[in-house]
Design a protein around this motif. Sequence first.
Motif, short mmCIF file in Angstrom:
data_model
loop_
_atom_site.label_atom_id
_atom_site.label_comp_id
_atom_site.label_asym_id
_atom_site.label_seq_id
_atom_site.Cartn_x
_atom_site.Cartn_y
_atom_site.Cartn_z
N LEU A 9 0.82 -1.21 0.00
CA LEU A 9 0.00 0.00 0.00
C LEU A 9 0.86 1.26 0.00
O LEU A 9 0.52 2.24 -0.68
CB LEU A 9 -0.94 0.01 1.21
CG LEU A 9 -2.11 -0.96 1.15
CD1 LEU A 9 -2.94 -0.87 2.43
CD2 LEU A 9 -2.98 -0.71 -0.06
N LEU A 20 -4.01 1.26 6.34
CA LEU A 20 -2.62 1.68 6.47
C LEU A 20 -2.43 2.55 7.71
O LEU A 20 -1.47 2.39 8.46
CB LEU A 20 -2.19 2.42 5.20
CG LEU A 20 -0.72 2.74 5.06
CD1 LEU A 20 0.15 1.49 5.15
CD2 LEU A 20 -0.47 3.46 3.74
N PHE A 21 -3.36 3.46 7.94
CA PHE A 21 -3.32 4.33 9.12
C PHE A 21 -3.30 3.49 10.39
O PHE A 21 -2.47 3.73 11.29
CB PHE A 21 -4.54 5.26 9.10
CG PHE A 21 -4.72 6.06 10.35
CD1 PHE A 21 -3.98 7.20 10.57
CD2 PHE A 21 -5.64 5.67 11.31
CE1 PHE A 21 -4.15 7.94 11.74
CE2 PHE A 21 -5.82 6.40 12.47
CZ PHE A 21 -5.07 7.54 12.68
N ASP A 30 7.75 4.20 5.54
CA ASP A 30 6.97 5.30 4.99
C ASP A 30 7.82 6.57 4.92
O ASP A 30 7.80 7.29 3.91
CB ASP A 30 5.73 5.53 5.84
CG ASP A 30 4.83 6.62 5.29
OD1 ASP A 30 4.69 6.71 4.06
OD2 ASP A 30 4.26 7.39 6.09
N ARG A 35 0.68 4.01 -2.90
CA ARG A 35 0.37 5.41 -2.56
C ARG A 35 1.33 6.37 -3.27
O ARG A 35 0.98 7.53 -3.53
CB ARG A 35 0.45 5.59 -1.05
CG ARG A 35 -0.14 6.90 -0.58
CD ARG A 35 -0.16 6.99 0.90
NE ARG A 35 1.22 7.04 1.39
CZ ARG A 35 1.54 7.10 2.65
NH1 ARG A 35 0.62 7.08 3.58
NH2 ARG A 35 2.80 7.17 3.02
N ARG A 70 -6.49 3.48 2.81
CA ARG A 70 -5.90 4.54 3.64
C ARG A 70 -6.12 4.26 5.12
O ARG A 70 -5.21 4.42 5.93
CB ARG A 70 -6.50 5.91 3.29
CG ARG A 70 -5.96 6.51 2.03
CD ARG A 70 -6.31 7.99 1.90
NE ARG A 70 -7.70 8.29 2.14
CZ ARG A 70 -8.64 8.36 1.21
NH1 ARG A 70 -8.34 8.13 -0.05
NH2 ARG A 70 -9.88 8.65 1.52
N TYR A 71 -7.32 3.83 5.47
CA TYR A 71 -7.62 3.57 6.87
C TYR A 71 -6.84 2.37 7.39
O TYR A 71 -6.29 2.42 8.49
CB TYR A 71 -9.13 3.37 7.08
CG TYR A 71 -9.48 3.28 8.54
CD1 TYR A 71 -9.43 4.41 9.34
CD2 TYR A 71 -9.83 2.07 9.11
CE1 TYR A 71 -9.73 4.35 10.69
CE2 TYR A 71 -10.13 1.99 10.47
CZ TYR A 71 -10.09 3.13 11.25
OH TYR A 71 -10.37 3.05 12.58
N PRO A 77 -3.58 8.06 -5.23
CA PRO A 77 -4.32 7.94 -3.97
C PRO A 77 -4.84 6.51 -3.76
O PRO A 77 -5.17 5.80 -4.71
CB PRO A 77 -5.48 8.92 -4.13
CG PRO A 77 -5.58 9.20 -5.58
CD PRO A 77 -4.24 8.92 -6.19
N LEU A 78 -4.91 6.13 -2.49
CA LEU A 78 -5.46 4.84 -2.11
C LEU A 78 -6.96 4.96 -1.91
O LEU A 78 -7.49 6.07 -1.73
CB LEU A 78 -4.83 4.37 -0.79
CG LEU A 78 -3.33 4.14 -0.78
CD1 LEU A 78 -2.87 3.80 0.64
CD2 LEU A 78 -2.95 3.02 -1.74
N SER A 79 -7.63 3.84 -1.89
CA SER A 79 -9.05 3.83 -1.57
C SER A 79 -9.22 4.25 -0.12
O SER A 79 -8.27 4.15 0.68
CB SER A 79 -9.62 2.42 -1.77
OG SER A 79 -9.11 1.55 -0.77
N PRO A 80 -10.40 4.71 0.26
CA PRO A 80 -10.61 5.06 1.67
C PRO A 80 -10.30 3.90 2.62
O PRO A 80 -9.68 4.11 3.67
CB PRO A 80 -12.08 5.45 1.73
CG PRO A 80 -12.38 5.95 0.34
CD PRO A 80 -11.55 5.06 -0.56
#
Length: 62
Positions: free
Chosen positions: A16, A33-34, A47, A20, A30-31, A24-27
């Motif tokens: 991911l 990965l967060f 990162d 990135r 992104r979540y 942009p990543l999908s929502p």
Amino acid sequence: MMKRLLLMTCQQAHVLLSQRLDGPLSPLGRYRLFVHMKVCRACLRVDRQFGLLRDAMQRLEP
């Protein structure tokens, strides 16, 4: 089920992080990965390294 969906391996996180860089990543991506980055210092370092490489490449472009 939802918890399992959010958890990922470092290898999945690296994929991911690489994706990135290209866009942009999908929502959900992104979540996920967060969430992973909140608990994994190694991936946080990866990162940051990707960010340094991206910045260096941008400086090289004419």
